[in-house]
Design a protein around this motif. Sequence first.
Motif, PDB file in Angstrom:
ATOM      1  N   LYS A 202       0.818  -1.229   0.000  1.00 23.66           N
ATOM      2  CA  LYS A 202       0.000   0.000   0.000  1.00 23.66           C
ATOM      3  C   LYS A 202       0.847   1.272   0.000  1.00 23.66           C
ATOM      4  CE  LYS A 202      -3.644  -2.619   0.368  1.00 23.66           C
ATOM      5  NZ  LYS A 202      -4.498  -2.889  -0.817  1.00 23.66           N
ATOM      6  N   GLN A 203       2.102   1.159  -0.406  1.00 28.17           N
ATOM      7  CA  GLN A 203       2.941   2.362  -0.487  1.00 28.17           C
ATOM      8  C   GLN A 203       2.747   3.090  -1.817  1.00 28.17           C
ATOM      9  OE1 GLN A 203       7.005   2.014   0.911  1.00 28.17           O
ATOM     10  NE2 GLN A 203       6.572   0.044   1.888  1.00 28.17           N
ATOM     11  N   LEU A 204       2.340   2.366  -2.829  1.00 22.82           N
ATOM     12  CA  LEU A 204       2.022   2.958  -4.125  1.00 22.82           C
ATOM     13  C   LEU A 204       0.709   2.360  -4.627  1.00 22.82           C
ATOM     14  CD1 LEU A 204       5.484   2.876  -5.989  1.00 22.82           C
ATOM     15  CD2 LEU A 204       4.318   4.903  -5.106  1.00 22.82           C
ATOM     16  N   GLU A 205       0.114   3.034  -5.601  1.00 23.53           N
ATOM     17  CA  GLU A 205      -1.090   2.507  -6.254  1.00 23.53           C
ATOM     18  C   GLU A 205      -0.878   2.583  -7.764  1.00 23.53           C
ATOM     19  OE1 GLU A 205      -4.523   4.559  -4.882  1.00 23.53           O
ATOM     20  OE2 GLU A 205      -4.346   3.834  -2.813  1.00 23.53           O
ATOM     21  N   ILE A 206       0.029   1.743  -8.253  1.00 28.53           N
ATOM     22  CA  ILE A 206       0.354   1.738  -9.673  1.00 28.53           C
ATOM     23  C   ILE A 206      -0.766   1.036 -10.440  1.00 28.53           C
ATOM     24  CG2 ILE A 206       2.011   0.975 -11.419  1.00 28.53           C
ATOM     25  CD1 ILE A 206       3.040   3.161  -9.560  1.00 28.53           C
ATOM     26  N   ASP A 207      -1.275   1.712 -11.490  1.00 27.29           N
ATOM     27  CA  ASP A 207      -2.372   1.150 -12.279  1.00 27.29           C
ATOM     28  C   ASP A 207      -1.871   0.242 -13.397  1.00 27.29           C
ATOM     29  OD1 ASP A 207      -4.445   2.637 -10.902  1.00 27.29           O
ATOM     30  OD2 ASP A 207      -3.615   4.398 -11.907  1.00 27.29           O
ATOM     31  N   THR A 208      -0.749   0.615 -14.023  1.00 24.86           N
ATOM     32  CA  THR A 208      -0.224  -0.135 -15.166  1.00 24.86           C
ATOM     33  C   THR A 208       1.299   0.021 -15.209  1.00 24.86           C
ATOM     34  OG1 THR A 208      -2.222   0.460 -16.394  1.00 24.86           O
ATOM     35  CG2 THR A 208      -0.453  -0.542 -17.659  1.00 24.86           C
ATOM     36  N   LEU A 209       1.970  -1.014 -15.746  1.00 24.58           N
ATOM     37  CA  LEU A 209       3.421  -0.953 -15.940  1.00 24.58           C
ATOM     38  C   LEU A 209       3.737  -0.910 -17.434  1.00 24.58           C
ATOM     39  CD1 LEU A 209       4.776  -3.622 -13.414  1.00 24.58           C
ATOM     40  CD2 LEU A 209       4.710  -1.154 -13.131  1.00 24.58           C
ATOM     41  N   ILE A 210       4.718  -0.068 -17.792  1.00 19.37           N
ATOM     42  CA  ILE A 210       5.296  -0.090 -19.136  1.00 19.37           C
ATOM     43  C   ILE A 210       6.719  -0.591 -18.988  1.00 19.37           C
ATOM     44  CG2 ILE A 210       5.993   1.270 -21.135  1.00 19.37           C
ATOM     45  CD1 ILE A 210       3.728   3.199 -20.546  1.00 19.37           C
ATOM     46  N   VAL A 211       7.026  -1.694 -19.653  1.00 16.85           N
ATOM     47  CA  VAL A 211       8.356  -2.300 -19.577  1.00 16.85           C
ATOM     48  C   VAL A 211       8.931  -2.319 -20.985  1.00 16.85           C
ATOM     49  CG1 VAL A 211       9.655  -4.369 -18.967  1.00 16.85           C
ATOM     50  CG2 VAL A 211       7.629  -3.747 -17.652  1.00 16.85           C
ATOM     51  N   GLY A 212      10.082  -1.656 -21.190  1.00 12.06           N
ATOM     52  CA  GLY A 212      10.616  -1.659 -22.547  1.00 12.06           C
ATOM     53  C   GLY A 212      11.845  -0.804 -22.724  1.00 12.06           C
TER      54      GLY A 212
END
Length: 450
Positions: A202-212
């Motif tokens: 619960k330290q972040l609320e990342i919705d989506t990751l972009i890896v590239g």
Amino acid sequence: MGEIMEQTVFSVSDINREVKMFLEGTNTFKNIFIEGELSNITYYRSGHLYFTLKDASASVKCAIFRYKYRGVPEDLKEGDLVKIRGSVTLYEANGSYQIVADFLEKSNSLGLLYEKMEMLKKLYFEKGYFSDEIKKQLPKLPINIGVVTADTGAAIRDIINTTHKRFPNVNIYLYPAKVQGEGAAREVSAGIEFFNRMNGEKQLEIDTLIVGRGGGSIEDLWAFNEEAVIEAIYKSEIPVISAVGHEIDNLLSDLVADKRAATPTQAAEILIPEKEKLTDKLESKKNLLSKLLLNRVTMMKKELEYRKNNYYIKNFGNILDNKKFDLMEKEQKLSRELRRIVQKSREQLDYRKQRFDRINLQKIILSEKENLKKKSAELNQIMLEFFENRKNELKYKKARLSKYSVSDILKQGYTITRKNGKIVKRGIELSKEDKLEIEFLDVKKKVVVK
């Protein structure tokens, strides 16, 4: 009649078909690697490539269908030394065999890397890592985006610029990682795991990751084919976009990710809606909803006004009193009718009881039971006689027919000779080289008249 010879005769089509089925039915000739020198190269507009592969003492015809989608070089020339992977098949029309390939590379280029990638692709496909059923949906409007890429490359700048141009309110969190060379796969997978761990705590609320990363050679992009990266993307609870800038279509990170983008810029465009267009769309929906609500309120007002002036509403009290009186009257009628029905039913019951008392039911039942037994015995006897007569009649007909059956004739030592499927009755019907079929009691033989 001449000498009789037994023989098995194939047509050309039959033998070609048998050889084709044999070649395609054995694993020995499937997905094999062959190295040789190119000649007779022909690129067709249909997207197919035909060529001959040869060495010092032999050659074989080859084909690659839809070669542009298989990463086949378009600058091949006579004499190039190449390695292909394919399966042996036979072209039935002319009886020549060929190799149908799905992979071609110039020798001493990247063969080992491609072989390793194909092995990993097969492994993870069988595990179900590439299934569409397990891919997660991207959010409609993400607020917090996690990016795993190099902090000095063009990829992060393209993502930031494109994102903030489209929707300035979106927050971008970068996990700096090596994207090529030794340790790159470990750092990329660590970045994916970091964002998932922060979400879990619960330290972040990342919705989506972009890896590239941006484009490069296959060696530069190889970290995105490594097992550590594939496993990290597969296990991620956060949806992942694979955004590796490349032309080939078989990086494993693209296959396992929830969405594939051709470049980091395209990843941001896929993920982030344009704020102005979204605002216009919302405003349009707001106006439409306001109109609908206004129309609904107007219609409800009219309906209410109509109901206020309705006769039944105005005179509701009087109507209710009248209904009460009607109900009381119907209740009295119903009560009188029920009493009448009950009285009549009692009278009928008493009458039927008196009739049954005068009849000795037990005697009637016993008499009928005895009659039933007698008739059943008579019926059984009639059926037995009928079936016995039919059985004898069938035996008689069978005995008469057996005198004329083919099997009885053959049992007496005779044979049946056929030419072109027709029975030969006289020797004059035969000529030299005629093909005959002779039927014995136990076997049929094909012969030729000599």
